[in-house]
Design a protein around this motif. Sequence first.
Motif, short mmCIF file in Angstrom:
data_model
loop_
_atom_site.label_atom_id
_atom_site.label_comp_id
_atom_site.label_asym_id
_atom_site.label_seq_id
_atom_site.Cartn_x
_atom_site.Cartn_y
_atom_site.Cartn_z
N VAL A 1 73.63 3.58 17.77
CA VAL A 1 73.21 3.51 16.38
C VAL A 1 73.44 2.22 15.77
O VAL A 1 74.50 1.73 15.74
N ALA A 2 72.12 1.83 15.19
CA ALA A 2 72.47 0.63 14.35
C ALA A 2 72.51 1.05 12.98
O ALA A 2 71.73 1.91 12.46
N ALA A 3 73.56 0.59 12.08
CA ALA A 3 73.77 1.11 10.64
C ALA A 3 74.20 -0.17 9.93
O ALA A 3 75.12 -0.94 10.69
N ILE B 1 74.83 -5.61 9.67
CA ILE B 1 74.46 -4.64 10.42
C ILE B 1 75.53 -4.41 11.67
O ILE B 1 75.88 -5.40 12.26
N SER B 2 75.74 -3.15 12.08
CA SER B 2 76.73 -2.92 13.11
C SER B 2 76.09 -1.92 14.19
O SER B 2 75.22 -1.21 13.76
N VAL B 3 76.79 -1.56 15.35
CA VAL B 3 76.14 -0.92 16.26
C VAL B 3 77.14 -0.18 16.86
O VAL B 3 78.55 -0.41 17.02
N PHE B 4 77.04 1.35 16.91
CA PHE B 4 77.85 2.36 17.32
C PHE B 4 77.62 3.18 18.22
O PHE B 4 76.16 3.65 18.31
N GLU C 1 81.62 -6.46 17.71
CA GLU C 1 82.16 -6.86 16.33
C GLU C 1 81.31 -5.99 15.22
O GLU C 1 79.99 -6.37 15.24
N GLU C 2 81.91 -6.05 14.06
CA GLU C 2 81.23 -5.43 13.03
C GLU C 2 80.42 -6.62 12.31
O GLU C 2 80.94 -7.67 12.12
N GLY C 3 79.24 -6.23 11.99
CA GLY C 3 78.63 -7.39 11.34
C GLY C 3 77.69 -8.20 12.38
O GLY C 3 76.84 -8.86 11.77
#
Length: 388
Positions: free
Chosen positions: A170-172, A183-186, A228-230
């Motif tokens: 999920v991209a959020a 944007i980060s990926v989970f 990485e976040e972002g």
Amino acid sequence: MNSLYFTEEHEMFRKSFSDFLQREVVPHIEKWEKTGTIERFIWKKFGEMGFFGINYPEVYGGMNLDLFYTVVFLEELQKIKSSGFAAAMWAHAYLAMTHLNAEGDERIKQEYLAPSIAGEKIGGLCITEPFGGSDVAGMRTTATKQGDKYVINGSKTFITNGVYADYYVVAAKTSPELGNKGISVFLVDTNTKGITATKLDKLGWRASDTAEISFDNVEVPLQNLMGEEGKGFPYIMQHFALERLIMAVNAHARAEYALDYTLEYMSHREAFGTTINKFQALRHTLVEHATEIEHCKLFNYVTVARLNKGEYVVKEATMAKLKSTKVADLAIYDCLQMLGGYGYMEEYPLARLLRDSRLGPIGGGTSEILKEILSKMIIDNKNYKPVV
């Protein structure tokens, strides 16, 4: 055999995979097209045969083969009269799993990538949103850090394997104020509380499960952040090259299948005392399409070869998808016409091919968006760069 790109081993794999599809998949295609549900046993069989691990590391159960084995995989999947089934397979293997392999840590690779290669877990990639479409940077889904977890809120749509999936990538937005830099990926298990998946009713790709997903205060642990976040936006953009190439290869393969089927039909269909493949107007139409398809195929192969060497081919992959999907639509439209009334009948493959092909210029970035991306690169000299 195109010996410039395909070795004898590639062609042996092609024969083996084609035989597998005819034996294990084709007998079920009509049922899956009618029910809109691909039974899970076939995912396991794909996994047992190694088809989900073609270009993934051996340590996780893959075969670490070059991208032309993937080309064979994609081309043969377009010959079994169900682009929906094909989409379910390649979206799992090359959309969701690509992120697991590239951005997932060792735990994620052991717990999700390895079972995905084995066909024990099914993945879905969640990027597109109801209000965003091809505008990835404009996504509204958020992931807010709260103590030892992230809380995800928002919705995604047109997600292939959205209902089948055991997990989503999920991209959020973790920092909405930063736009595409926030944007980060989970990784998100689909059994997590707060997730709702609603199946969508589509024109084509009937066998595949396409869904709208809502996330209502969905809690995921901090360690489910991938990479990485972002950095989510450049991760997504980098993998879009592969996705667009996949859709380009799919397009030239289904167009070639349509053309071969039509040529065979025309060699037997008679009108006015001769087979219709003798009529000049029809012959000239088909050779024009054959020429366009061959051009696309060769350009796609060249671009795959460059990507296989690790080159950054975002521009070329974008061009490949833009051109190949258009060529496929036009070719299949005319191929259906060559069959006359029979082309309109569901018992012949062209009617379904026409519906299925129409998603090509829409999914993975619409043709209009791709033209704008190319405009920025060609006219405005914008230089997209890989993640470092």
